[in-house]
Design a protein around this motif. Structure first.
Motif, PDB file in Angstrom:
ATOM      1  N   UNK A  20       0.837  -1.201   0.000  1.00 24.75           N
ATOM      2  CA  UNK A  20       0.000   0.000   0.000  1.00 24.75           C
ATOM      3  C   UNK A  20       0.874   1.255   0.000  1.00 24.75           C
ATOM      4  N   UNK A  21       2.004   1.129   0.765  1.00 22.31           N
ATOM      5  CA  UNK A  21       2.905   2.278   0.814  1.00 22.31           C
ATOM      6  C   UNK A  21       3.393   2.619  -0.587  1.00 22.31           C
ATOM      7  N   UNK A  22       3.755   1.553  -1.329  1.00 19.56           N
ATOM      8  CA  UNK A  22       4.271   1.773  -2.684  1.00 19.56           C
ATOM      9  C   UNK A  22       3.175   2.274  -3.613  1.00 19.56           C
ATOM     10  N   UNK A  23       1.954   1.839  -3.340  1.00 18.10           N
ATOM     11  CA  UNK A  23       0.823   2.301  -4.151  1.00 18.10           C
ATOM     12  C   UNK A  23       0.644   3.803  -3.962  1.00 18.10           C
ATOM     13  N   UNK A  24       0.644   4.224  -2.679  1.00 21.40           N
ATOM     14  CA  UNK A  24       0.483   5.652  -2.382  1.00 21.40           C
ATOM     15  C   UNK A  24       1.649   6.433  -2.975  1.00 21.40           C
ATOM     16  N   UNK A  48       7.425  10.309   3.025  1.00 22.00           N
ATOM     17  CA  UNK A  48       7.122  10.403   4.454  1.00 22.00           C
ATOM     18  C   UNK A  48       5.623  10.202   4.692  1.00 22.00           C
ATOM     19  N   UNK A  49       4.817  10.860   3.846  1.00 21.95           N
ATOM     20  CA  UNK A  49       3.362  10.790   4.010  1.00 21.95           C
ATOM     21  C   UNK A  49       2.864   9.361   3.805  1.00 21.95           C
ATOM     22  N   UNK A  50       3.458   8.697   2.768  1.00 22.86           N
ATOM     23  CA  UNK A  50       3.079   7.300   2.513  1.00 22.86           C
ATOM     24  C   UNK A  50       3.352   6.448   3.738  1.00 22.86           C
ATOM     25  N   UNK A 108       1.828   3.285   8.287  1.00 23.14           N
ATOM     26  CA  UNK A 108       2.329   2.761   9.560  1.00 23.14           C
ATOM     27  C   UNK A 108       1.230   2.229  10.487  1.00 23.14           C
ATOM     28  N   UNK A 109       0.198   3.049  10.818  1.00 20.14           N
ATOM     29  CA  UNK A 109      -0.829   2.510  11.727  1.00 20.14           C
ATOM     30  C   UNK A 109      -1.573   1.330  11.117  1.00 20.14           C
ATOM     31  N   UNK A 110      -1.771   1.362   9.779  1.00 22.19           N
ATOM     32  CA  UNK A 110      -2.496   0.253   9.136  1.00 22.19           C
ATOM     33  C   UNK A 110      -1.688  -1.030   9.252  1.00 22.19           C
ATOM     34  N   UNK A 111      -0.362  -0.889   9.094  1.00 20.83           N
ATOM     35  CA  UNK A 111       0.524  -2.044   9.189  1.00 20.83           C
ATOM     36  C   UNK A 111       0.480  -2.608  10.617  1.00 20.83           C
ATOM     37  N   UNK A 112       0.514  -1.674  11.585  1.00 17.45           N
ATOM     38  CA  UNK A 112       0.496  -2.126  12.981  1.00 17.45           C
ATOM     39  C   UNK A 112      -0.842  -2.777  13.329  1.00 17.45           C
ATOM     40  N   UNK A 117     -10.790   2.533  12.068  1.00 18.05           N
ATOM     41  CA  UNK A 117     -10.449   1.129  11.825  1.00 18.05           C
ATOM     42  C   UNK A 117     -10.020   0.465  13.131  1.00 18.05           C
ATOM     43  N   UNK A 118      -9.214   1.201  13.925  1.00 16.17           N
ATOM     44  CA  UNK A 118      -8.727   0.654  15.198  1.00 16.17           C
ATOM     45  C   UNK A 118      -9.909   0.348  16.125  1.00 16.17           C
TER      46      UNK A 118
END
Ligand SMILES: Nc1nc2c(ncn2[C@@H]2O[C@H](COP(=O)(O)OP(=O)(O)OP(=O)(O)O)[C@@H](O)[C@H]2O)c(=O)[nH]1
Length: 498
Positions: free
Chosen positions: A1-5, A280-282, A287-291, A320-321
């Motif tokens: 997803x990071x790479x997508x963003x 950085x924004x990606x 980050x929270x989604x990954x966690x 989501x959390x």
């Protein structure tokens, strides 16, 4: 997803950058062209104006000399020489009499003394004995020369000849404003044809209408070879000509590449900054989604703790959390219910065989001592036979209630067979367990059961001290029960201590 963003933001940034650069290129190009056109027109107007002033001054000087000659106040030779010497306007000068004979000239034999003759138009002007300004045909590389002549007429109107001079192009165009990159000056006749320089290679026909009407202006032209020219033009009124200043469009656009490079140099750091911000924004979004993407320990509280510790930072991740915590809570409640059901006897609500086995394994692992009471309803078959199975079930439930009545909260009450029960009393001695069993037996003996009458139970008691074989303790309890049955039922038998 990071790479997508990241790739989406990079593509978008580069696209916007490319479009902005292209727009800047178009705007700068347009500005340069417009500036060049304006500058060329201003130069042409200025040059035409200064040339007009020069030619008018030349006419005035000739008029003065013609007057002196007509009134006999000056001699042709002297006047011709004075014109050349005093004014500096004329490259050559001459005086011709009415029949065309040269009376005087400076230089003495001017090559162009008869150049006042030429075109039909100029001949007609001469015939009418009027002043004339005319461009002389000159070799291609020379500056143009302009002939200015004036009739010599006595005060009573008799035509005595002409006085004239040539104004050299060097003095004409010395007044030319700033010399701009690759600009060329053209003299055009009324038809827009270039008189000077010869063989000028530009689309003169495009300027013909403006030249004919004596207009000033500017425009972009393209010649037969496809070369673009930026033209500024203005009328040279005193000579009935036009002056055009042309510049190749490429020359005017020369600064464009430098300007674009400078634009690139100034904007590229910002683009890199945007790309870094994208990275950085990606990371920040992902980050929270990954966690939150917990893949293990869903059934334990670890997952809940991990999700609770995630710092989301933005609304959607927080939503989501919360949803995951809510879902996890429901999952755990459901699991607890299933677990409870899997170890519970549905008829009595007591712990079933499986639950008993799990508890014993745990206590064995903990070496936790306990006492066990094995209970069996006496002659239960008769209850079923006499009152039916439904009442038999009620009697089983009734047995469970009485067991709860005599037990503590720590005790584990189990139904281990049809009408067989077990009480596991942690940290309890054999004597105490026997007392509990006896209390239970009395309850049964005194309390009317669902059959309408009290029923009796037999029980065997044993205990495990936390060492040795746990199954042997259970066997001893079973043997004690067997003994109670054989001894006549409705009684408690405590097995031998281990
Ligand atoms: N109603 C009902 N009866 C059951 C259930 N489980 C077992 N039984 C009956 O319980 C009876 C047990 O009978 P037995 O094992 O012969 O023992 P008993 O009649 O109690 O005689 P003793 O134990 O020797 O005093 C059988 O008739 C089974 O059908 C149950 O869940 N509900």
């Amino acid at each position: 997803m990071r790479w997508l963003i990241l790739s989406a933001m990079t593509t978008l940034s580069l696209l916007i950058y490319a479009v902005t650069l292209h727009a800047s290129y178009r705007t700068l190009r347009q500005q340069l062209l417009e500036q060049a056109l304006d500058a060329n027109q201003a130069s042409a107007s200025q040059l035409a104006q200064s040339t007009d002033t020069l030619l008018e001054a030349a006419q005035a000087q000739l008029a003065y000399s013609a007057n002196l000659l007509a009134t006999g106040q000056a001699h042709p030779g002297e006047e011709s020489e004075r014109l050349g010497r005093q004014t500096g306007t004329f490259a050559s000068s001459w005086v011709v009499q009415a029949d065309g004979r040269v009376l005087a000239g400076t230089p003495p034999k001017p090559a162009s003394a008869d150049t006042s003759k030429g075109t039909a138009e100029s001949e007609a002007v001469m015939e009418r004995r009027q002043p004339l300004i005319k461009v002389i045909d000159m070799p291609a590389n020379d500056d143009p020369s302009i002939v200015v002549t004036r009739p010599i007429q006595t005060p009573d109107g008799r035509y005595q000849g002409r006085i004239g001079g040539t104004v050299a192009g060097s003095s004409l165009f010395h007044a030319r404003p700033e010399e701009r990159v690759a600009t060329h000056v053209y003299l055009l006749d009324r038809a827009g044809r270039p008189l000077h320089p010869h063989g000028a290679n530009f689309p003169a026909e495009a300027l013909a209408e403006a030249a004919r009407r004596g207009l000033s202006g500017s425009g972009a032209l393209t010649d037969a070879q496809g070369t673009g020219w930026l033209a500024g033009y203005a009328p040279l009124r005193s000579a009935g000509l036009s002056i055009a200043i042309l510049q190749p469009a490429d020359a005017a656009l020369e600064p464009l590449s430098g300007l674009m490079l400078r634009t690139l140099g100034r904007t590229l750091p910002f683009v890199l900054l945007v790309l870094m911000a994208s990275v950085w924004l990606g990371g920040w979004i992902v980050r929270p989604l990954k966690q939150l993407a917990v893949t293990e320990h869903w059934e334990s509280t670890i997952a809940r703790e991990r999700i609770e510790q995630v710092r989301t930072g933005y609304f959607e991740a927080e939503q989501l959390r919360q949803a995951m915590l809510e879902g996890l809570g429901r999952l755990h409640r459901r699991l607890r219910k299933l677990n409870r059901e899997s170890i519970t006897d549905p008829l009595t609500g007591l712990t079933n065989r499986r639950g008993k086995r799990l508890a014993l394994s745990e206590w064995e692992a903990q070496q936790r001592p306990f006492a066990v009471i094995v209970i069996d309803i006496d002659h239960f078959k008769q209850v079923n036979d006499t009152h039916g199975h439904e009442v038999g079930d009620q009697v089983i439930q009734f047995a469970g209630q009485l067991m709860r009545r005599v037990s503590r909260s720590d005790d584990l009450l189990c139904r281990v067979g049809g009408e067989e029960f077990m009480m596991l009393l942690p940290d309890t001695s054999l004597e105490t367990a026997a007392q509990v069993a006896e209390r239970l037996r009395r309850c049964f003996a005194q309390e009317p059961s669902p059959t309408g009458e009290p029923i009796s139970i037999s029980a065997g008691v044993a205990c495990w001290h936390g060492g040795g074989s746990l199954s042997s303790a259970l066997t001893r309890a079973d043997e004690a029960l067997y003994q109670a049955k054989r001894s006549g039922r409705n009684r408690i038998v405590a097995g031998e201590p281990s």
